[in-house]
Write an enzyme that holds these catalytic residues in place. Structure first.
Site, PDB file in Angstrom:
ATOM      1  CE  LYS A  10      -3.823  -2.286   2.456  1.00  0.00           C
ATOM      2  NZ  LYS A  10      -4.807  -2.157   3.564  1.00  0.00           N
ATOM      3  CE1 TYR A  50      -9.602  -3.061   0.614  1.00  0.00           C
ATOM      4  CE2 TYR A  50      -8.695  -0.851   0.476  1.00  0.00           C
ATOM      5  CZ  TYR A  50      -8.563  -2.177   0.830  1.00  0.00           C
ATOM      6  OH  TYR A  50      -7.401  -2.621   1.409  1.00  0.00           O
ATOM      7  CG  PHE A  58     -13.182   1.398   7.314  1.00  0.00           C
ATOM      8  CD1 PHE A  58     -12.634   0.834   6.162  1.00  0.00           C
ATOM      9  CD2 PHE A  58     -13.937   0.585   8.146  1.00  0.00           C
ATOM     10  CE1 PHE A  58     -12.840  -0.505   5.846  1.00  0.00           C
ATOM     11  CE2 PHE A  58     -14.154  -0.756   7.841  1.00  0.00           C
ATOM     12  CZ  PHE A  58     -13.597  -1.295   6.681  1.00  0.00           C
ATOM     13  NE  ARG A  86      -6.559 -12.525   5.049  1.00  0.00           N
ATOM     14  CZ  ARG A  86      -7.011 -11.262   5.024  1.00  0.00           C
ATOM     15  NH1 ARG A  86      -6.943 -10.534   3.928  1.00  0.00           N
ATOM     16  NH2 ARG A  86      -7.537 -10.725   6.102  1.00  0.00           N
ATOM     17  CB  THR A  92      -7.480  -6.078   9.673  1.00  0.00           C
ATOM     18  OG1 THR A  92      -7.944  -7.185   8.916  1.00  0.00           O
ATOM     19  CG2 THR A  92      -7.805  -4.775   8.967  1.00  0.00           C
ATOM     20  CG  HIS A 116      -5.210  -6.116  -0.280  1.00  0.00           C
ATOM     21  ND1 HIS A 116      -6.416  -6.131   0.392  1.00  0.00           N
ATOM     22  CD2 HIS A 116      -5.364  -6.934  -1.355  1.00  0.00           C
ATOM     23  CE1 HIS A 116      -7.259  -6.921  -0.262  1.00  0.00           C
ATOM     24  NE2 HIS A 116      -6.651  -7.422  -1.329  1.00  0.00           N
ATOM     25  CD  GLU A 127      -8.842  -8.646  -3.643  1.00  0.00           C
ATOM     26  OE1 GLU A 127      -7.700  -9.098  -3.415  1.00  0.00           O
ATOM     27  OE2 GLU A 127      -9.653  -8.379  -2.736  1.00  0.00           O
TER      28      GLU A 127
END
Ligand code: GDP
Length: 139
Positions: A10, A50, A58, A86, A92, A116, A127
């Protein structure tokens, strides 16, 4: 099962010079990087990415963040890679992430959490196709 997943370093990760750190962890884990490029999402592109979070408190903030600077997008390949990546990323919320994970070590808040990763085969497909065209996707 051999899978593909979508990874993003990111804007906070790119601006803090963490591209090499993230890539090193992937390579060390034996995860194959099948495609990789730098992009700068517009607000609209971030909102499309998203879309599942549309309506959440958010949503505006995270899409502002994701369009605030360049990101690195990658297609990762490997056995069980969705879950394995992950695990390397961590939860998160970095305060709840396991020791040694990318987010635990480098995230600065729940939003600016460096990386991500897709969370299912179905989302990985969406994605990957969101960011890569068929010429860029290696078999
Ligand atoms: P992920 O799959 O672990 O990235 O988590 P989610 O899909 O639930 O959320 C997507 C992204 O939105 C997260 O990685 C964060 O950057 C951001 N995010 C999630 N929850 C919150 C929150 O409560 N507040 C803020 N500001 N951002 C959040």
């Amino acid at each position: 099962m051999r899978e593909k997943t979508l990874s993003i370093i990111k804007p906070d990760g790119v601006s803090r010079n963490l591209i090499g750190e993230v890539v090193k962890r992937l390579e060390s884990a034996g995860i194959e990087i099948a495609a990789m490029k730098m992009i700068w999402m517009t607000k609209e592109q971030a909102k499309g990415f998203y879309k599942v979070h549309e309506g959440k408190p958010f949503y505006e903030s995270v899409t502002d963040f994701m369009s605030s600077g360049p990101s690195v997008v990658m297609i990762l390949k490997g056995d069980d890679v969705i879950k394995r990546y992950r695990k390397i990323m961590g939860a998160t919320n970095y305060e709840e992430a396991e020791e040694g994970t990318i987010r635990r070590e480098f995230a600065t808040d729940i939003e600016k959490n460096v990386v991500h990763g897709s969370d299912s085969v179905e989302n990985a497909k969406f994605e990957i196709n969101y960011f890569f065209n068929s010429l860029e996707i290696l078999k």
